[in-house]
Design a protein around this motif. Structure first.
Motif, PDB file in Angstrom:
ATOM      1  N   VAL A 264       8.142  -1.308  21.301  1.00 50.65           N
ATOM      2  CA  VAL A 264       7.237  -0.442  20.768  1.00 50.65           C
ATOM      3  C   VAL A 264       7.595   1.169  20.760  1.00 50.65           C
ATOM      4  N   ILE A 265       8.454   1.357  21.736  1.00 48.53           N
ATOM      5  CA  ILE A 265       8.805   2.926  21.689  1.00 48.53           C
ATOM      6  C   ILE A 265       9.755   3.169  20.550  1.00 48.53           C
ATOM      7  N   GLU A 266      10.681   2.178  20.272  1.00 53.30           N
ATOM      8  CA  GLU A 266      11.469   2.282  18.998  1.00 53.30           C
ATOM      9  C   GLU A 266      10.775   2.294  17.906  1.00 53.30           C
ATOM     10  N   ALA A 267       9.650   1.312  17.673  1.00 56.15           N
ATOM     11  CA  ALA A 267       8.908   1.395  16.711  1.00 56.15           C
ATOM     12  C   ALA A 267       7.799   2.696  16.201  1.00 56.15           C
ATOM     13  N   PHE A 268       7.263   3.192  17.291  1.00 54.62           N
ATOM     14  CA  PHE A 268       6.415   4.231  17.021  1.00 54.62           C
ATOM     15  C   PHE A 268       7.270   5.701  17.594  1.00 54.62           C
ATOM     16  N   LYS A 269       8.495   5.888  17.707  1.00 56.48           N
ATOM     17  CA  LYS A 269       8.946   6.943  18.196  1.00 56.48           C
ATOM     18  C   LYS A 269       9.027   7.850  17.145  1.00 56.48           C
ATOM     19  N   SER A 270       8.373   9.076  17.077  1.00 54.08           N
ATOM     20  CA  SER A 270       8.337   9.890  15.823  1.00 54.08           C
ATOM     21  C   SER A 270       9.419  10.927  15.685  1.00 54.08           C
ATOM     22  N   SER A 389       8.872  10.988   3.141  1.00 55.92           N
ATOM     23  CA  SER A 389       9.021  12.212   3.957  1.00 55.92           C
ATOM     24  C   SER A 389       7.490  12.261   4.515  1.00 55.92           C
ATOM     25  N   ASN A 390       6.664  11.555   4.265  1.00 57.64           N
ATOM     26  CA  ASN A 390       5.435  11.840   5.015  1.00 57.64           C
ATOM     27  C   ASN A 390       5.279  11.310   6.547  1.00 57.64           C
ATOM     28  N   LEU A 391       6.352  10.633   6.656  1.00 55.90           N
ATOM     29  CA  LEU A 391       6.455   9.869   8.113  1.00 55.90           C
ATOM     30  C   LEU A 391       7.279  10.872   9.116  1.00 55.90           C
ATOM     31  N   PRO A 392       6.949  10.741  10.485  1.00 61.31           N
ATOM     32  CA  PRO A 392       7.741  11.240  11.346  1.00 61.31           C
ATOM     33  C   PRO A 392       9.157  10.981  11.027  1.00 61.31           C
ATOM     34  N   PRO A 393      10.252  11.995  11.794  1.00 60.33           N
ATOM     35  CA  PRO A 393      11.663  11.531  11.375  1.00 60.33           C
ATOM     36  C   PRO A 393      12.229  10.326  11.712  1.00 60.33           C
ATOM     37  N   GLU A 394      11.874  10.008  13.020  1.00 62.13           N
ATOM     38  CA  GLU A 394      12.347   8.693  13.607  1.00 62.13           C
ATOM     39  C   GLU A 394      11.875   7.375  12.571  1.00 62.13           C
ATOM     40  N   GLN A 395      10.480   7.500  12.244  1.00 67.78           N
ATOM     41  CA  GLN A 395       9.692   6.459  11.561  1.00 67.78           C
ATOM     42  C   GLN A 395      10.574   6.450  10.163  1.00 67.78           C
ATOM     43  N   LEU A 400      14.136   4.212   5.721  1.00 67.55           N
ATOM     44  CA  LEU A 400      14.933   4.114   4.948  1.00 67.55           C
ATOM     45  C   LEU A 400      16.241   3.272   5.311  1.00 67.55           C
ATOM     46  N   GLN A 401      16.515   2.897   6.566  1.00 64.80           N
ATOM     47  CA  GLN A 401      17.500   1.934   6.826  1.00 64.80           C
ATOM     48  C   GLN A 401      17.008   0.708   6.319  1.00 64.80           C
ATOM     49  N   GLN A 402      15.525   0.136   6.517  1.00 65.78           N
ATOM     50  CA  GLN A 402      15.168  -1.027   5.998  1.00 65.78           C
ATOM     51  C   GLN A 402      15.117  -1.165   4.456  1.00 65.78           C
ATOM     52  N   LYS A 403      14.896  -0.111   3.886  1.00 65.75           N
ATOM     53  CA  LYS A 403      15.118  -0.015   2.358  1.00 65.75           C
ATOM     54  C   LYS A 403      16.339  -0.144   1.812  1.00 65.75           C
ATOM     55  N   VAL A 404      17.359   0.521   2.506  1.00 67.89           N
ATOM     56  CA  VAL A 404      18.972   0.205   2.144  1.00 67.89           C
ATOM     57  C   VAL A 404      19.253  -1.297   2.441  1.00 67.89           C
ATOM     58  N   GLN A 459      22.626   4.471  -3.364  1.00 70.71           N
ATOM     59  CA  GLN A 459      23.002   5.849  -2.960  1.00 70.71           C
ATOM     60  C   GLN A 459      22.067   6.907  -2.656  1.00 70.71           C
ATOM     61  N   LYS A 460      20.846   6.717  -3.472  1.00 70.46           N
ATOM     62  CA  LYS A 460      19.856   7.414  -3.392  1.00 70.46           C
ATOM     63  C   LYS A 460      19.219   7.569  -1.935  1.00 70.46           C
ATOM     64  N   PHE A 461      18.948   6.336  -1.440  1.00 68.68           N
ATOM     65  CA  PHE A 461      18.315   6.188  -0.302  1.00 68.68           C
ATOM     66  C   PHE A 461      19.462   6.353   0.879  1.00 68.68           C
ATOM     67  N   GLU A 462      20.631   6.150   0.806  1.00 67.21           N
ATOM     68  CA  GLU A 462      21.721   6.615   1.724  1.00 67.21           C
ATOM     69  C   GLU A 462      21.664   8.053   1.761  1.00 67.21           C
ATOM     70  N   GLY A 463      21.556   8.628   1.007  1.00 70.82           N
ATOM     71  CA  GLY A 463      21.550  10.297   0.734  1.00 70.82           C
ATOM     72  C   GLY A 463      20.317  10.707   1.615  1.00 70.82           C
ATOM     73  N   TRP A 464      19.223  10.268   1.729  1.00 73.43           N
ATOM     74  CA  TRP A 464      18.000  10.715   2.250  1.00 73.43           C
ATOM     75  C   TRP A 464      18.430  10.236   3.834  1.00 73.43           C
ATOM     76  N   LEU A 465      18.963   8.890   3.976  1.00 77.42           N
ATOM     77  CA  LEU A 465      19.167   8.627   5.326  1.00 77.42           C
ATOM     78  C   LEU A 465      20.114   9.317   5.958  1.00 77.42           C
ATOM     79  N   ALA A 466      21.251   9.664   5.484  1.00 77.86           N
ATOM     80  CA  ALA A 466      21.994  10.826   5.862  1.00 77.86           C
ATOM     81  C   ALA A 466      21.450  12.039   6.040  1.00 77.86           C
ATOM     82  N   GLU A 467      20.608  12.492   5.522  1.00 78.43           N
ATOM     83  CA  GLU A 467      19.975  13.772   5.502  1.00 78.43           C
ATOM     84  C   GLU A 467      19.057  13.668   7.031  1.00 78.43           C
TER      85      GLU A 467
END
Length: 611
Positions: A264-270, A389-395, A400-404, A459-467
């Motif tokens: 739960v902590i990992e799922a909802f950590k903001s 970008s509307n989500l908290p950083p951790e979410q 983004l990782q799931q999308k990649v 590549q696009k999503f990996e760029g956002w993920l790296a950011e």
């Protein structure tokens, strides 16, 4: 006669024994039907609570408690299978076998009683013959006696002629001869009857009774064996049912509350920073400003006062914890206040809505209006941006990782198809009779294009993920250094925290590492920073006093009348305006809203147009 009564009694008893067998068969049949019905209900129950495919329930089964419940459902399905086994075994080993045995028993019983009745009829016939021979012998003896008496009477009478005497003498002799013959016949019949009677009572009937007894004993033994089988069928499945119950217990013992809590902590950590301490506000100073004005004016990092609510805010706020409460209004890049429209004075509110709609369509270039409206409504309508970008950083990092990962799986599928088609093409080239090699070129080209597109997406999503990961790592480093610095210089940290807080306790992070990493606003966003406020869609009356101490909220007093510019979208907040420079969110339960129906219809029409 007595023998006949015993046959009747035995016939009734053996029929009762067959009825008992049939009753037991009926009992077992109903038991099998109950077992089948119970198994069916258990399977339906297990199926009812199984997770639906491609639904949110599948995500819930990563928790150990949910997996234990799923294991319980699967074991209950196996448990139901054992009840089906009970039904099948009882049907084959008891119901079927006993049904055939009852039919055989009826035939055997019928045969035995037929033999008994035949023997009874035979002895009765012999008795009747004996009685007939006896009566005939008795009659002939009486006739001979009368003939003798008549002869003696005629012989003694002197008046009777000698011829008459001779005739009477001959008649008496004839009658005596007939009596002797009847006597001989009666004696023979009696000896024969006695022999038959002896055989009947000492041979035939005991033999028939013995067979009936054996038949009845076999019936009793058979029903006893069937009852044992009835119990054994249940006993045979007990170990498997025990294993099912053991597996359910094992699944229950596998529940790990610590692991579930960590998921739960990992799922909802903001990833948001906690807010700083709230400053002490000295109300003894001659200051006249409301809590909302302080919040709006001090939430800016540059120290300048913004008269309008829709301006940009470079700092981030600690989000509301409650599930049904949204965070404070988003920055101007995604704020509903970006919808262009003219100022709404009371006079303008009375203008026809069609005129106001035409004004909206002609006041700005349409494409900018639609983009701004779409951007403003995206948060309320649930249409998030592509980069999350509307989500908290951790979410956001997780999404983004799931999308990649999803795109990489799609790429692998496309590459597998391309490799398979390449091999097929090589086979066609070596063996032209199997197919045309050129027929797969078009498909290979399509697969190549698809793979290239997917790689660009990766590549696009990996760029956002790296950011995002860069921001999170820098934030973690900043927290670590801040902790060391706070341990060494507690007084300096306190003064720094005061500089970063707004009077209402919001956390601006103007001087944090995150602010330095923040993406600068685009020209498109700057173009709409000073856009006119949203039109009013109704009025509202404050039912309770509300002190808006967070950025994006506004303080209201009980009984105060205000304008509604955005209705509750299901998040529990309503956006209102006091005047042209004061607007914000208040809890919907704190106000009584009176919407203008026509204005609401126009607002909904704009939403549809923007889509």
């Amino acid at each position: 006669m007595k023998q006949k009564d015993q046959f009747d009694n035995l016939e009734k008893h053996t029929q009762w024994g067959i009825d008992v067998l049939e009753k037991f068969i009926k009992f077992v049949k109903e038991r099998t039907e109950i077992e089948l019905s119970y198994a069916k209900q258990l399977r339906n129950l297990s199926k009812k609570y199984q997770p639906k495919k491609n639904s949110r329930e599948e995500e819930e089964y990563r928790y150990t408690s949910a997996r234990a419940f799923l294991a319980t459902l699967n074991e209950m399905n196996d448990y139901a299978g054992q009840h089906e086994v009970i039904s099948e075994n009882m049907t084959s080993l008891i119901t079927g076998e006993l049904t055939r045995y009852v039919q055989e028993l009826k035939q055997e019983r019928k045969s035995h009683f037929h033999d008994g009745r035949k023997a009874q009829q035979h002895i009765e016939t012999c008795w009747k013959q004996l009685e007939a021979s006896k009566r005939r012998f008795e009659r002939d003896c009486k006739e001979a006696d009368r003939a003798q008496q008549y002869f003696e009477k005629m012989d003694a009478d002197i008046n009777v002629t000698k011829a008459d005497v001779e005739k009477a003498r001959q008649q008496a002799q004839l009658r005596h001869q007939m009596a002797e013959d009847s006597k001989a016949e009666y004696s023979s019949t009696l000896q024969k009857f006695n022999s038959e009677q002896h055989d009947h009572y000492y041979t035939h009937i005991p033999h028939i009774f013995q067979k009936i007894q054996e038949m009845e004993e076999r019936r009793i033994v058979r029903i006893g064996e069937s009852m044992k089988t009835f119990a054994e069928v249940d006993r045979q499945v007990i170990p498997i049912i025990g294993k099912c119950l053991d597996e359910i217990t094992k699944a229950a013992e596998s529940i790990d509350h610590k692991n579930d809590s960590q998921l739960v902590i990992e799922a909802f950590k903001s990833g948001f920073e906690p807010p700083g301490d709230v400053d002490f506000e000295d109300f003894t100073q001659p200051m006249k400003r409301t809590v909302s004005e302080s919040s709006l004016s001090n939430s800016r990092g540059d120290g300048k006062s913004e008269p309008k609510f829709g301006g940009k805010s470079k700092g981030k706020l600690w989000p509301f914890i409650k599930k049904n409460k949204p965070p404070p209004p988003p920055p101007a890049s995604a704020s509903p206040s970006a919808v262009p429209n003219g100022p709404q004075s009371p006079k303008q509110q009375k203008e026809p809505l069609s005129h106001r709609f035409n004004e909206f369509m002609t006041s700005k270039p349409k494409i900018h209006c639609f983009r701004s409206l779409k951007r403003g409504l995206s948060l309320k309508l649930g249409a998030g941006p592509e980069d999350f970008s509307n989500l908290p950083p951790e979410q956001r990092r997780k999404k983004l990782q799931q999308k990649v990962d999803e795109l990489n799986r799609d790429i692998q599928k496309e590459m597998d198809q391309r490799d398979a088609l390449t091999k097929m093409k090589d086979v066609y080239i070596k063996n032209p009779q199997m197919g045309d090699a050129a027929s797969v070129d078009h498909r290979l080209a399509e697969l190549g294009q698809n793979i290239e597109k997917l790689r660009l997406e990766v590549q696009k999503f990996e760029g956002w993920l790296a950011e995002v990961e860069g921001r999170l790592s820098m934030r973690s480093e900043a927290r670590r250094q801040s902790g060391l610095y706070e341990a060494q210089n507690p007084s300096a940290v306190n003064s720094c925290a005061q500089d970063r807080e707004s009077p209402d306790g919001s956390y601006t992070e103007e001087q944090s590492q995150e602010t330095e990493m923040k993406v600068p606003a685009t020209d498109f966003d700057d173009e709409f920073d000073d856009e006119e406020p949203l039109p009013t869609i109704g009025t509202c009356k404050a039912l309770y006093t509300f002190e808006g101490q967070n950025e994006g909220t506004i303080s209201v007093a009980e009984g105060e009348m205000l304008y509604v510019i955005e209705e509750d979208k299901g998040d529990g907040w309503t956006r209102i305006r006091r005047n042209e420079d004061e607007e914000g969110y208040v809890p919907t339960s704190y106000v009584e809203v009176y919407l203008d129906k026509n204005a609401k219809d126009v607002y909904k029409s704009l939403e549809k147009i923007s889509e």
